[in-house]
Write a protein that holds these residues in place. Structure first.
Motif, PDB file in Angstrom:
ATOM      1  N   GLN A  35      17.668 -33.595 -14.864  1.00 24.44           N
ATOM      2  CA  GLN A  35      17.219 -33.193 -13.534  1.00 24.44           C
ATOM      3  C   GLN A  35      15.710 -32.948 -13.527  1.00 24.44           C
ATOM      4  O   GLN A  35      15.021 -33.263 -12.549  1.00 24.44           O
ATOM      5  CB  GLN A  35      17.970 -31.951 -13.080  1.00 24.44           C
ATOM      6  CG  GLN A  35      19.434 -32.207 -12.748  1.00 24.44           C
ATOM      7  CD  GLN A  35      20.175 -30.943 -12.365  1.00 24.44           C
ATOM      8  OE1 GLN A  35      19.630 -29.837 -12.439  1.00 24.44           O
ATOM      9  NE2 GLN A  35      21.427 -31.097 -11.958  1.00 24.44           N
ATOM     10  N   ALA A  36      15.199 -32.389 -14.649  1.00 24.80           N
ATOM     11  CA  ALA A  36      13.756 -32.152 -14.752  1.00 24.80           C
ATOM     12  C   ALA A  36      12.995 -33.474 -14.743  1.00 24.80           C
ATOM     13  O   ALA A  36      11.909 -33.572 -14.146  1.00 24.80           O
ATOM     14  CB  ALA A  36      13.446 -31.355 -16.018  1.00 24.80           C
ATOM     15  N   PRO A 105      18.472 -24.220 -29.918  1.00 26.36           N
ATOM     16  CA  PRO A 105      18.992 -23.931 -28.567  1.00 26.36           C
ATOM     17  C   PRO A 105      17.926 -23.926 -27.475  1.00 26.36           C
ATOM     18  O   PRO A 105      18.232 -24.127 -26.302  1.00 26.36           O
ATOM     19  CB  PRO A 105      19.621 -22.542 -28.727  1.00 26.36           C
ATOM     20  CG  PRO A 105      20.009 -22.470 -30.163  1.00 26.36           C
ATOM     21  CD  PRO A 105      18.933 -23.209 -30.901  1.00 26.36           C
ATOM     22  N   ASN A 106      16.648 -23.738 -27.872  1.00 23.83           N
ATOM     23  CA  ASN A 106      15.586 -23.643 -26.868  1.00 23.83           C
ATOM     24  C   ASN A 106      14.529 -24.743 -26.973  1.00 23.83           C
ATOM     25  O   ASN A 106      13.498 -24.675 -26.289  1.00 23.83           O
ATOM     26  CB  ASN A 106      14.895 -22.274 -26.971  1.00 23.83           C
ATOM     27  CG  ASN A 106      15.831 -21.145 -26.585  1.00 23.83           C
ATOM     28  OD1 ASN A 106      16.562 -21.247 -25.605  1.00 23.83           O
ATOM     29  ND2 ASN A 106      15.827 -20.077 -27.370  1.00 23.83           N
ATOM     30  N   VAL A 107      14.784 -25.733 -27.831  1.00 24.70           N
ATOM     31  CA  VAL A 107      13.835 -26.834 -27.986  1.00 24.70           C
ATOM     32  C   VAL A 107      14.613 -28.149 -27.987  1.00 24.70           C
ATOM     33  O   VAL A 107      15.583 -28.305 -28.729  1.00 24.70           O
ATOM     34  CB  VAL A 107      13.013 -26.716 -29.288  1.00 24.70           C
ATOM     35  CG1 VAL A 107      12.070 -27.914 -29.431  1.00 24.70           C
ATOM     36  CG2 VAL A 107      12.214 -25.421 -29.308  1.00 24.70           C
ATOM     37  N   ALA A 108      14.175 -29.084 -27.155  1.00 24.59           N
ATOM     38  CA  ALA A 108      14.840 -30.390 -27.065  1.00 24.59           C
ATOM     39  C   ALA A 108      13.797 -31.500 -27.071  1.00 24.59           C
ATOM     40  O   ALA A 108      12.646 -31.289 -26.681  1.00 24.59           O
ATOM     41  CB  ALA A 108      15.686 -30.481 -25.795  1.00 24.59           C
ATOM     42  N   VAL A 109      14.210 -32.673 -27.528  1.00 27.14           N
ATOM     43  CA  VAL A 109      13.330 -33.840 -27.565  1.00 27.14           C
ATOM     44  C   VAL A 109      13.984 -34.961 -26.768  1.00 27.14           C
ATOM     45  O   VAL A 109      15.112 -35.361 -27.061  1.00 27.14           O
ATOM     46  CB  VAL A 109      13.065 -34.314 -29.014  1.00 27.14           C
ATOM     47  CG1 VAL A 109      12.199 -35.564 -29.004  1.00 27.14           C
ATOM     48  CG2 VAL A 109      12.399 -33.205 -29.821  1.00 27.14           C
ATOM     49  N   ARG A 135      12.473 -21.776 -21.112  1.00 23.79           N
ATOM     50  CA  ARG A 135      11.868 -20.490 -20.775  1.00 23.79           C
ATOM     51  C   ARG A 135      12.566 -19.909 -19.553  1.00 23.79           C
ATOM     52  O   ARG A 135      12.590 -20.551 -18.499  1.00 23.79           O
ATOM     53  CB  ARG A 135      10.367 -20.651 -20.472  1.00 23.79           C
ATOM     54  CG  ARG A 135       9.560 -21.220 -21.628  1.00 23.79           C
ATOM     55  CD  ARG A 135       9.390 -20.200 -22.741  1.00 23.79           C
ATOM     56  NE  ARG A 135       8.738 -20.785 -23.897  1.00 23.79           N
ATOM     57  CZ  ARG A 135       7.417 -20.913 -24.024  1.00 23.79           C
ATOM     58  NH1 ARG A 135       6.621 -20.547 -23.030  1.00 23.79           N
ATOM     59  NH2 ARG A 135       6.908 -21.424 -25.131  1.00 23.79           N
ATOM     60  N   ASP A 136      13.116 -18.710 -19.705  1.00 22.46           N
ATOM     61  CA  ASP A 136      13.789 -18.027 -18.595  1.00 22.46           C
ATOM     62  C   ASP A 136      14.828 -18.934 -17.938  1.00 22.46           C
ATOM     63  O   ASP A 136      14.946 -18.985 -16.699  1.00 22.46           O
ATOM     64  CB  ASP A 136      12.764 -17.559 -17.555  1.00 22.46           C
ATOM     65  CG  ASP A 136      11.760 -16.569 -18.146  1.00 22.46           C
ATOM     66  OD1 ASP A 136      12.175 -15.772 -19.016  1.00 22.46           O
ATOM     67  OD2 ASP A 136      10.587 -16.617 -17.756  1.00 22.46           O
ATOM     68  N   GLY A 137      15.567 -19.672 -18.791  1.00 23.45           N
ATOM     69  CA  GLY A 137      16.654 -20.518 -18.294  1.00 23.45           C
ATOM     70  C   GLY A 137      16.216 -21.858 -17.738  1.00 23.45           C
ATOM     71  O   GLY A 137      17.045 -22.638 -17.289  1.00 23.45           O
ATOM     72  N   GLN A 138      14.896 -22.156 -17.789  1.00 24.24           N
ATOM     73  CA  GLN A 138      14.391 -23.424 -17.246  1.00 24.24           C
ATOM     74  C   GLN A 138      13.793 -24.265 -18.374  1.00 24.24           C
ATOM     75  O   GLN A 138      13.035 -23.759 -19.213  1.00 24.24           O
ATOM     76  CB  GLN A 138      13.323 -23.165 -16.173  1.00 24.24           C
ATOM     77  CG  GLN A 138      12.796 -24.443 -15.521  1.00 24.24           C
ATOM     78  CD  GLN A 138      11.720 -24.154 -14.488  1.00 24.24           C
ATOM     79  OE1 GLN A 138      11.307 -23.015 -14.303  1.00 24.24           O
ATOM     80  NE2 GLN A 138      11.269 -25.207 -13.811  1.00 24.24           N
ATOM     81  N   TRP A 139      14.128 -25.555 -18.373  1.00 20.26           N
ATOM     82  CA  TRP A 139      13.568 -26.475 -19.362  1.00 20.26           C
ATOM     83  C   TRP A 139      12.239 -27.010 -18.843  1.00 20.26           C
ATOM     84  O   TRP A 139      12.162 -27.593 -17.771  1.00 20.26           O
ATOM     85  CB  TRP A 139      14.529 -27.630 -19.627  1.00 20.26           C
ATOM     86  CG  TRP A 139      15.695 -27.218 -20.480  1.00 20.26           C
ATOM     87  CD1 TRP A 139      16.946 -26.892 -20.064  1.00 20.26           C
ATOM     88  CD2 TRP A 139      15.685 -27.089 -21.901  1.00 20.26           C
ATOM     89  NE1 TRP A 139      17.738 -26.557 -21.141  1.00 20.26           N
ATOM     90  CE2 TRP A 139      16.988 -26.675 -22.288  1.00 20.26           C
ATOM     91  CE3 TRP A 139      14.729 -27.282 -22.895  1.00 20.26           C
ATOM     92  CZ2 TRP A 139      17.342 -26.449 -23.620  1.00 20.26           C
ATOM     93  CZ3 TRP A 139      15.080 -27.052 -24.228  1.00 20.26           C
ATOM     94  CH2 TRP A 139      16.359 -26.646 -24.580  1.00 20.26           C
ATOM     95  N   LEU A 140      11.164 -26.772 -19.647  1.00 21.31           N
ATOM     96  CA  LEU A 140       9.805 -27.156 -19.255  1.00 21.31           C
ATOM     97  C   LEU A 140       9.191 -28.070 -20.304  1.00 21.31           C
ATOM     98  O   LEU A 140       9.472 -27.949 -21.497  1.00 21.31           O
ATOM     99  CB  LEU A 140       8.933 -25.905 -19.092  1.00 21.31           C
ATOM    100  CG  LEU A 140       9.405 -24.877 -18.058  1.00 21.31           C
ATOM    101  CD1 LEU A 140       8.611 -23.592 -18.195  1.00 21.31           C
ATOM    102  CD2 LEU A 140       9.281 -25.443 -16.650  1.00 21.31           C
ATOM    103  N   LEU A 141       8.335 -28.959 -19.857  1.00 21.81           N
ATOM    104  CA  LEU A 141       7.634 -29.850 -20.776  1.00 21.81           C
ATOM    105  C   LEU A 141       6.615 -29.072 -21.595  1.00 21.81           C
ATOM    106  O   LEU A 141       5.852 -28.257 -21.059  1.00 21.81           O
ATOM    107  CB  LEU A 141       6.910 -30.945 -19.998  1.00 21.81           C
ATOM    108  CG  LEU A 141       7.753 -32.119 -19.513  1.00 21.81           C
ATOM    109  CD1 LEU A 141       6.963 -32.933 -18.492  1.00 21.81           C
ATOM    110  CD2 LEU A 141       8.166 -32.997 -20.676  1.00 21.81           C
TER     111      LEU A 141
END
Length: 298
Positions: A35-36, A105-109, A135-141
């Motif tokens: 979605q991002a 859990p908090n880093v994706a590629v 961050r705070d439930g949102q996936w950011l670049l």
């Protein structure tokens, strides 16, 4: 014993539940990242630098793929994209996600391909790797690296009139069988035709022909090599449903030979072949009568 078995069963159930929960979490995170990507494409296509910058982490690093310049932080990224949008008005972005993997859990590629389409230029394609942080439930670049996809030249347009030859063909009589297999090479830049001549129960000759487009002479050419040591080259011209192939070469004993081969496309599964104007060391030889060649069933 029953108590021990019950304890083991409960532990196994707990592990299975944890694995299932982790799989569900990753599926939800992957959907959020996709979605991002969609939101990023939408912001780019709207020329909205502020909305696009909001999809980056506060301390993210953006590297301009054209200049190599790096900018750090959302505000700098917003300014960078505002300048890009002002310079390339009307540019549109397409992005396709190929894979998403989780480092933690908090880093994706994410790996994918992107295409920037400009109103006044050729599309620019690249392969990218994007690192996301949660961050705070949102996936950011966090950062993106890009590599330009090289443009591969293809001469398919010049050769497509010969596409009907692709497949397996056979010319057979009581004495001999000639089998030909024709295929495209990668990027459709050449056609290869391998052939075998079988007389009764033995292979008497085999060989390979390569057909391609000569961009300097702007014509179709071919090269042929046989198992006896002979080789040759030819130019191709089309008239109606016939191809006239002017061939010259060297025989295994060193004598020079020439001929004109005529291939006629009858239908999707039938063609004829004839050889005329045959010479060896300047001596004229008899023509080879027209023979019918048929496509073999797959």
């Amino acid at each position: 014993m029953k108590r021990v078995m019950l304890t083991v069963a409960m532990m196994a159930w707990g592990m299975a539940a944890a694995i299932g929960a982790e799989a569900d979490r990753q599926a939800a995170d992957e959907a959020a990242i996709r979605q991002a990507v969609e939101a990023y494409v939408a912001a780019f296509n709207q020329g909205d630098a502020k909305a696009l910058a909001a999809l980056w982490a506060p301390e993210a690093v953006y590297t301009n793929p054209l200049s190599g310049e790096q900018v750090v932080g959302r505000e700098a990224i917003e300014e960078q994209f505002a300048a890009i949008f002002a310079e390339a008005k009307g540019a549109k972005l397409e992005a396709t996600t190929d894979s998403i993997g989780f480092v933690s859990p908090n880093v994706a590629v994410e790996q994918g391909t992107a295409k920037v389409i400009r109103p006044d230029g050729a599309p620019e394609e690249s392969e990218y790797t994007a690192v996301y942080v949660k961050r705070d439930g949102q996936w950011l670049l966090d950062r993106v690296t890009e590599e330009t996809v090289p443009v591969v030249t293809s001469h398919y347009e010049q050769l497509k009139d010969l596409e009907w030859m692709v497949g397996n063909w056979v010319d057979q009589d009581d004495e001999a069988t000639v089998v030909t297999e024709c295929n495209w090479t990668r990027n459709n830049n050449f056609l290869t035709r391998s052939f075998t001549v079988q007389i009764r129960d033995r292979i008497d000759m085999a060989g390979m022909q390569i057909i391609g487009w000569d961009p300097a002479a702007k014509q179709i050419r071919s090269w042929v090599f046989d198992s006896d040591g002979g080789f040759g080259q030819a130019t191709w011209k089309k008239k109606g449903n016939r191809w006239y192939i002017q061939q010259s070469g060297v025989l295994p004993d060193g004598r020079k030979a020439s001929s004109v081969h005529i291939i006629t496309s009858v239908d999707d599964n039938t063609c004829t072949l004839q050889a005329v104007n045959r010479t060896v060391d300047g001596e004229l030889l008899p023509n080879v009568d027209e023979v019918v060649v048929v496509r073999q069933a797959p």
